[in-house]
Design an enzyme around this catalytic site. Sequence first.
Site, PDB file in Angstrom:
ATOM      1  N   LYS A   3       0.851  -1.184   0.000  1.00 29.40           N
ATOM      2  CA  LYS A   3       0.000   0.000   0.000  1.00 29.40           C
ATOM      3  C   LYS A   3       0.886   1.233   0.000  1.00 29.40           C
ATOM      4  O   LYS A   3       1.996   1.229   0.555  1.00 29.40           O
ATOM      5  CB  LYS A   3      -0.879   0.027   1.247  1.00 29.40           C
ATOM      6  CG  LYS A   3      -2.161   0.829   1.074  1.00 29.40           C
ATOM      7  CD  LYS A   3      -3.206   0.034   0.299  1.00 29.40           C
ATOM      8  CE  LYS A   3      -4.549   0.732   0.290  1.00 29.40           C
ATOM      9  NZ  LYS A   3      -5.583  -0.095  -0.348  1.00 29.40           N
ATOM     10  N   GLY A  62     -21.620   5.731   4.418  1.00 33.33           N
ATOM     11  CA  GLY A  62     -20.646   6.114   3.399  1.00 33.33           C
ATOM     12  C   GLY A  62     -21.209   5.887   2.020  1.00 33.33           C
ATOM     13  O   GLY A  62     -21.438   4.739   1.622  1.00 33.33           O
ATOM     14  N   GLY A 101     -19.867   6.921  -1.018  1.00 35.20           N
ATOM     15  CA  GLY A 101     -18.878   7.253  -2.036  1.00 35.20           C
ATOM     16  C   GLY A 101     -19.031   6.362  -3.249  1.00 35.20           C
ATOM     17  O   GLY A 101     -20.107   5.855  -3.552  1.00 35.20           O
ATOM     18  N   VAL A 107     -18.178   3.309  -3.914  1.00 36.13           N
ATOM     19  CA  VAL A 107     -18.683   1.957  -3.684  1.00 36.13           C
ATOM     20  C   VAL A 107     -19.997   1.972  -2.917  1.00 36.13           C
ATOM     21  O   VAL A 107     -20.958   1.288  -3.289  1.00 36.13           O
ATOM     22  CB  VAL A 107     -17.634   1.104  -2.942  1.00 36.13           C
ATOM     23  CG1 VAL A 107     -18.186  -0.288  -2.642  1.00 36.13           C
ATOM     24  CG2 VAL A 107     -16.362   0.986  -3.778  1.00 36.13           C
TER      25      VAL A 107
END
Length: 364
Positions: A93, A197, A199, A201
Amino acid sequence: MTITHAPATRAAEVSAALPIEAPEHERVLITRGPRSGLTIVVAVHSTRLGQALGGARLWRYGHWTDALADALRLSQAMTLKNAAAGLARGGGKSVIAIPAGVTLDEARTRDAMLDLGDAVESLGGAYMTAEDVGTSAELMAVVHERTEHVCGLPPEQGGVGEPADATAAGVHASILATLGHVFGSSEATGRHFVIAGLGQVGGRLARSLAASGARLTVTDVAESKRALADELGAAWVDPADAHLVDADVFVPCGLGGVLTPSVVRELRVRAVVGAANNQLASRDVADMLKGRGIVWAPDFLANAGGVIYLDVASAPGADQAALDARIAGIGDTVASVLRSADASGSTTLEAAEQLARTRLDAAR
């Protein structure tokens, strides 16, 4: 350069954020971008199964060591995710830290992506990056100006684009598998979901679940997302109260660490399945969920659709039907892990980690 020492309270916070056990990571690069001046962390947790693959996060942190801690956690999770998904990929990452109070303009954002490209290139192919929170396919195209070790480029540049559709499809399959395990039926119609959330997705999940006849309560830190709630006929709740809603499934789709001990004690659902990475604030939360009889689908299983898409779709001669089957198969993996946890009396976290370790050990 002037060095200002952090106060003792800040030092204690930094120490608490970093893992205290011996590092498992193969390589960790911490550099200051020469163009952007931003701190960039690239963490390669494992290349045992192949080149490490994991996205690049552009986010605001209170201290650069918070970005380091995030990169260490996220890269370790990517090793588990890629292994459990059956990919010949290791885990890594990258994190670009935006200092508190700093807003990036377009020019400095571009500089940050060029700096990231140089950092990735310096690792000699050990790590391939892609989009993540705060970045996009278009920004990956800038990274590509400095390194070949990047995927998820815009389709018009020969890439496969952003993986949000695949991530959402995998989480949807995981939700259905979890419904089947908990309620004996994978039918979403009439079930009540709380999506925290909205966003890339979370918004897609809201649409797909609404299309399935589900009842939705949704929230997001951005008030503008109320428009989607209105469009879908979903109830809106304040983000701080989302976990208090009496529902069937809690669906965390924002940033990680949402499942704290206090949140789990107050949850009013039978299951938790979402797209957010690193949902557990600490390992003992998995035991708390089990103790309360709340079934948790481990995040690194449920949200693997994006990385499967990036890996499989980027290969020459990729077959769409085979790719769709791989992503739908995430639901089968989740169902298998939930059954294994029940059979062994373990937490779902332990069962999922065992699946990943088995595949990692086979590569020794």
